[in-house]
Design a protein around this motif. Structure first.
Motif: not given
Length: 472
Positions: A81-103
């Motif tokens: 669910e977390t991964l698919l929560g970052a899905q783009w509007g065109d349908g693609r699932v990006p290969h990395i979802v970045f954690n904003r807490a990581v430098p």
């Protein structure tokens, strides 16, 4: 439905099971694998490793969920669910979802390189989550179905499949439309990172067309955590950066981006087909029509065999869409189509013979080498140029089992468990000695070992060698 798509329901492993596993080799391996997954959990997803890969990776999370379902089906659902929560509007699932807490300097290319929320806005990139702009193999529907089967009652209570189905269907539609760059019914890759076999020799000729980015324009963070001899070269990285920057600068839009690197990869498409079969099962459970998914799976299987199968080589070959030529090289990606249900019997027989032959040495080498053991540029230690990987071994194992090759499947399963135990869940291994390479305590290695341990005929590791000891 086949066993690879619809495994038997398993009783989840409880925290008490993980903490008090007993003293057998199997129980110790299960305990250790569980500890890797639990320690790499961030609260919403699982990182591949705490050092080299501190964000969420797409196909990693799919493999992780397959193993995590045996510890906690609810947590495995959350992973996807977390991964698919970052899905783009065109349908693609990006290969990395970045954690904003990581430098930003902890990984390259970092969010400020991809600029997804701005550069990808026209393609529907999320405004509030930073991701990459490329994709990875579509294992997600297959993982989703297996996670559902681990605890159907909890899955139905949470509406897991009802929520995942439209996202997965959109992902597959994007691949079948925007990425059918060859017009032959297969999805294309536009970056070496997309099939997951980053620096495979299969890509060498196509990459040679790409002018590398200047070395002073980027700083690699991977060499802070892994030996340079194990990783892609600086020249490889310069070309990776150039391809990604060009795609970004064209808004990640495949209709306008000038793809200097565009290929049809057999492993990528085989996973799409297997996932399309799984999506049919998901559709039926979610109250949608499964027929279109079955029809697309059949059409894609015909396209895979028609466009990428080589009877002469006895393996599936990638096709370079810029030149129109098949790339005559033996890669583990060419064996992954064993996971496709309904593959012609003559193709299956030839693939099994090739796996056992000189190019891959199944039963003699550790697991399945990523590249031709006899190839002129084979490198036993450098990433995808020869080492054996646990995720591709897991896929080949399931393909062998699917097509009735039970003895070979059992042998490969035992090798995966042996090598996972002996190396401390290494990222990959040297194929002749079994020495662990890359990062240790790697999440998909632990997850897939855990999954194989939970199979009804898994047994315990048959011959646990010391790390680096040659297989006899």
């Amino acid at each position: 439905m086949t066993s690879v798509l619809e495994p038997a329901v398993r009783t989840p492993v409880t925290d008490r099971d993980a903490a008090n596993p007993g003293d057998t080799a199997e129980a110790a391996l299960r305990r250790d694998a569980a500890h890797v997954l639990l320690s790499n959990w961030t609260g919403a997803a699982t990182v591949p490793s705490r050092t080299l890969y501190p964000h969420q990776w797409s196909w990693d999370s799919a493999f992780i969920a397959i193993g995590l379902r045996h510890l906690s089906p609810r947590r495995a659902q959350r992973e996807l669910e977390t991964l698919l929560g970052a899905q783009w509007g065109d349908g693609r699932v990006p290969h990395i979802v970045f954690n904003r807490a990581v430098p930003l300097d902890a990984y390259f290319p970092s969010p400020d390189f991809w600029r997804s929320s701005s550069a990808g806005a026209v393609c529907g990139a999320p405004a509030d989550i930073e991701t990459s702009g490329i994709v990875q193999p579509p294992v997600h529907a297959l993982a989703t179905w297996q996670v559902h089967r681990a605890d159907p009652a909890e899955s139905r209570r949470r509406g897991f499949l009802r929520r995942m189905y439209p996202r997965l269907a959109a992902w597959h539609r994007w691949l079948a439309s925007s990425r059918d760059l060859g017009g032959g019914g297969l999805a294309a890759i536009v970056h070496p990172w997309e099939p997951g076999l980053d620096n495979s020799p299969v890509w060498d000729a196509a990459l040679a067309r790409v002018e590398p980015a200047p070395p002073e324009s980027f700083r690699r963070a991977d060499l802070d955590h892994s030996a340079a001899a194990d990783r892609p070269t600086d020249l490889d990285y310069g070309r990776y950066v150039r391809l990604a920057a060009t795609y970004r600068d064209h808004g990640y839009d495949d209709a306008v981006a000038p793809h200097a690197f565009a290929l049809e990869d057999p492993g990528f498409n085989a996973l799409l087909i297997a996932s399309e079969h799984a999506l049919a099962a998901i559709a039926e459970e979610a109250g949608a029509d499964p027929a279109p998914h079955r029809e697309r799976a059949a059409a894609a299987t015909a396209a895979l065999v028609g466009r990428l199968w080589s009877p002469e080589a006895g393996v599936f070959l990638a096709r370079d869409l810029v030149t129109g030529e098949a790339i005559r090289a033996y890669s583990v990606s060419g064996l992954v189509p064993l996971i496709v249900p309904g593959l012609p019997e003559d193709v299956v027989r030839a693939l099994v013979a090739t796996a056992h032959g000189e190019h891959f040495g199944l039963g003699r080498a550790h697991m399945v080498p990523s590249y031709d053991l006899t190839g002129p540029v084979f490198d036993a230690n450098r990433y995808w140029r020869g080492p054996s990987w646990f995720n591709t071994a897991w896929l080949v194992h399931h393909g062998l089992a699917l097509h009735g090759q039970s003895e070979a499947a059992a042998l490969l399963r035992a090798q995966v468990l042996d090598d996972a135990a002996a190396t401390g869940f290494a990222e990959y291994v040297e194929p002749w000695s079994g020495q662990g390479r890359g990062i240790r305590r790697f999440s998909w290695t632990a997850a897939l070992a855990l999954d194989l341990l939970r199979q009804p005929d898994a047994g315990r590791p048959a011959h646990r060698t010391k790390e680096g000891e040659p297989r006899r």
